[in-house]
Structure formats: C-alpha cells, structure tokens
Scaffold this motif. Structure first.
Motif, PDB file in Angstrom:
ATOM      1  N   UNK A 246       0.854  -1.184   0.000  1.00  9.31           N
ATOM      2  CA  UNK A 246       0.000   0.000   0.000  1.00  9.31           C
ATOM      3  C   UNK A 246       0.890   1.234   0.000  1.00  9.31           C
ATOM      4  N   UNK A 247       0.514   2.224  -0.801  1.00  8.55           N
ATOM      5  CA  UNK A 247       1.307   3.441  -0.938  1.00  8.55           C
ATOM      6  C   UNK A 247       0.523   4.623  -0.382  1.00  8.55           C
ATOM      7  N   UNK A 248       1.145   5.351   0.542  1.00  5.51           N
ATOM      8  CA  UNK A 248       0.528   6.558   1.098  1.00  5.51           C
ATOM      9  C   UNK A 248       1.507   7.710   0.945  1.00  5.51           C
ATOM     10  N   UNK A 249       0.987   8.918   0.910  1.00  8.21           N
ATOM     11  CA  UNK A 249       1.865  10.082   0.775  1.00  8.21           C
ATOM     12  C   UNK A 249       1.217  11.299   1.419  1.00  8.21           C
ATOM     13  N   UNK A 250       2.059  12.271   1.715  1.00 12.57           N
ATOM     14  CA  UNK A 250       1.588  13.517   2.312  1.00 12.57           C
ATOM     15  C   UNK A 250       2.671  14.562   2.111  1.00 12.57           C
ATOM     16  N   UNK A 251       2.346  15.794   2.417  1.00  7.77           N
ATOM     17  CA  UNK A 251       3.334  16.877   2.361  1.00  7.77           C
ATOM     18  C   UNK A 251       3.183  17.740   3.603  1.00  7.77           C
ATOM     19  N   UNK A 252       4.279  18.346   4.001  1.00  8.64           N
ATOM     20  CA  UNK A 252       4.297  19.143   5.229  1.00  8.64           C
ATOM     21  C   UNK A 252       5.072  20.445   4.976  1.00  8.64           C
ATOM     22  N   UNK A 253       4.412  21.557   5.238  1.00 16.45           N
ATOM     23  CA  UNK A 253       5.088  22.847   5.166  1.00 16.45           C
ATOM     24  C   UNK A 253       5.903  23.049   6.436  1.00 16.45           C
ATOM     25  N   UNK A 254       7.173  23.385   6.281  1.00 11.62           N
ATOM     26  CA  UNK A 254       8.051  23.581   7.426  1.00 11.62           C
ATOM     27  C   UNK A 254       7.906  25.018   7.911  1.00 11.62           C
ATOM     28  N   UNK A 255       6.875  25.222   8.723  1.00 11.46           N
ATOM     29  CA  UNK A 255       6.515  26.605   9.107  1.00 11.46           C
ATOM     30  C   UNK A 255       7.615  27.286   9.908  1.00 11.46           C
ATOM     31  N   UNK A 256       8.431  26.529  10.637  1.00 11.59           N
ATOM     32  CA  UNK A 256       9.506  27.154  11.414  1.00 11.59           C
ATOM     33  C   UNK A 256      10.641  27.660  10.537  1.00 11.59           C
ATOM     34  N   UNK A 257      10.693  27.210   9.283  1.00  9.44           N
ATOM     35  CA  UNK A 257      11.775  27.612   8.382  1.00  9.44           C
ATOM     36  C   UNK A 257      11.334  28.684   7.410  1.00  9.44           C
ATOM     37  N   UNK A 258      10.045  28.988   7.390  1.00 13.95           N
ATOM     38  CA  UNK A 258       9.577  29.997   6.465  1.00 13.95           C
ATOM     39  C   UNK A 258       9.966  31.389   6.956  1.00 13.95           C
ATOM     40  N   UNK A 259      10.316  32.297   6.061  1.00 16.08           N
ATOM     41  CA  UNK A 259      10.757  33.642   6.491  1.00 16.08           C
ATOM     42  C   UNK A 259       9.654  34.385   7.243  1.00 16.08           C
TER      43      UNK A 259
END
Length: 259
Positions: A246-259
């Motif tokens: 089974x294949x799962x995926x997601x994405x995560x914004x790295x809010x601590x690294x955003x300017x």
C-alpha cells in the motif's frame, strides 16, 4: 405369507458410496475453511497496512513540524543552528548541517532534522529527553538551550527507524521530495530529491507499506508499480513477492523555516 427382510450389515458397495459422499463433504467444508482463512488474513494484512500508514504519516508530520523550532524568535536560524556534524540525540548516527540548516538530505530515503526543545519535558522521536544541563538552561521562557535535538529518520530492515529506534514495522520504503523556492520568499516553486543549498520550505514524502506474509495470491499490485514509477515513469514493474503493498503520501510545510 409374511416375508421378513433382516439387515445383517452394509454391503461393500454401500460402504464405498458412503465413504465417497462423506469425502466430498469433508473436501467442501475444508475448502470453505481455507477460503475463509485466506480472506481473513488478506483483510487483516490490508488493515495492518492502513494502520501502519496512518501512524507513519502522523509520526512524520509531528517530527517535521518541529524542524527549525527555536525558543527565541529574535535569533536567526544561523545563530540558533550553527554548522557542523552533530550526533543524533539517541544512538550513534551523525548528521551534517550547514549554518541555519534545520533539515538535510542524506539520501533518497534518509533525512536529518534538528530543533530546540520547547520545554524541559520535550522528548525526541526515540522517547529520550534532554540533559539536565539543557533543562536548567531553558527553565525560563525565551532562553537559549545548550544543545538541540537531532533526529535521523530512515528505513532499516523493513521498518521506519529514527535514531536507531524502530517506530513503525512493515515499512518497505520511503522517499522524500523537497519543496524549494527563491531565498527570502514563502513560495515553493518546485519539488526535487536533491535540494542542494536551496532553502527548503516543505517536504513531500511517499511511504510504501508491506504485509509481513505473502497474502496477495498472485494478484497484481498497483501500489508497488506506482512506487517503482515514482523514480522512473517508464520503468517496468515486477513485483518481487506476494506481499500486500500500500502506498501513502503527504506533504508538510516547514513553518519554522519559512521567512
């Protein structure tokens, strides 16, 4: 005149017919049992993959959301996270970071992250807390810790591993893609496996789950083929075994690294 017909036993023919009928009945019941057991194991394997997938996504989201966290917002990333090789908080793994870098790529299935402890009770991915010296240093808000948490997330022996500790079993593979954009902006313009020195704003990841036993019964595995084609869309797909995938995926914004 009365004729009495007494039964003295079964003839050989009658016995053979009875044995034949009972054998067919036993075979039928046995086949039903085997089919039901196979179906149960198949459903159990699918359920385990789904549960492992949800748990893996939850863990990765939680740890990635911590990347780059610093206790003092007036301190730059370069000041909070100096360059160097750092040993993971648990185990002997070493992660290399440049100044200001809180997430680094080791290979296609391995990343390193670092972050400062939020409180004295903070735990890393392996469940290990901070040192007593670090706890004293962050006893008050907006103080600088003596050291940061360093975590190395990878795949080992079919498991998701962080700092040498198994977190999730039944993970056959993982792939990280990094969202990059122009320096000083909040925009992610593309995803790549090799971000180089480009600032990383988000991480997209794919996780391939596999059952412990061969339960697929020679059926095609589209999930495994999709996994193979992530690296090369024209690649031929040959499933190596009869495990359920089974294949799962997601994405995560790295809010601590955003300017």
């Amino acid at each position: 005149m009365n004729f009495r017909h007494e039964q003295f036993g079964l003839s050989l023919v009658e016995l053979m017919v009875a044995l034949a009928i009972s054998s067919f009945l036993i075979l039928g019941v046995t086949q039903i049992y085997i089919d039901n057991k196979s179906n149960y194991l198949y459903q159990q394997g699918q359920s385990t993959n789904q549960e492992n997938g949800r748990f893996t996504l939850m863990l990765l989201d939680r740890q990635l959301s911590k990347a780059g966290y610093r206790r003092r917002p007036d301190v730059t990333l370069e000041q909070a996270f100096p360059a160097g090789d750092f040993t993971a908080s648990t185990g002997s793994e070493t992660c290399a970071f440049s100044a200001g870098q809180a997430i680094s790529r080791v290979d296609s299935s391995t990343i390193c992250i670092r972050y400062q402890p939020r409180t004295a009770s903070e735990l890393d991915c392996a469940g290990t807390g901070i040192s007593s010296a670090n706890a004293s240093a962050i006893a008050k808000p907006y103080t600088t810790p003596t050291e940061s948490f360093v975590e190395k997330i990878t795949i080992g022996n079919g498991n998701l591993v962080c700092n040498g500790t198994t977190l999730v079993e039944g993970v056959a593979g993982i792939r990280f893609d990094f969202g990059i954009g122009a320096a000083g902006t909040r925009e992610v313009t593309s995803y790549t496996q090799t971000p180089g020195s480009n600032p990383i704003g988000s991480v997209r990841y794919y996780v391939l789950l596999a059952s412990q036993n061969n339960l697929r019964q020679n059926m095609n595995s589209q999930a495994y083929c999709d996994w193979i084609k992530l690296g090369d869309a024209s690649a031929n797909c040959t499933v190596p075994d009869d495990k359920l995938y089974q294949l799962v995926n997601n994405s995560m914004t790295l809010r601590n690294l955003m300017p």
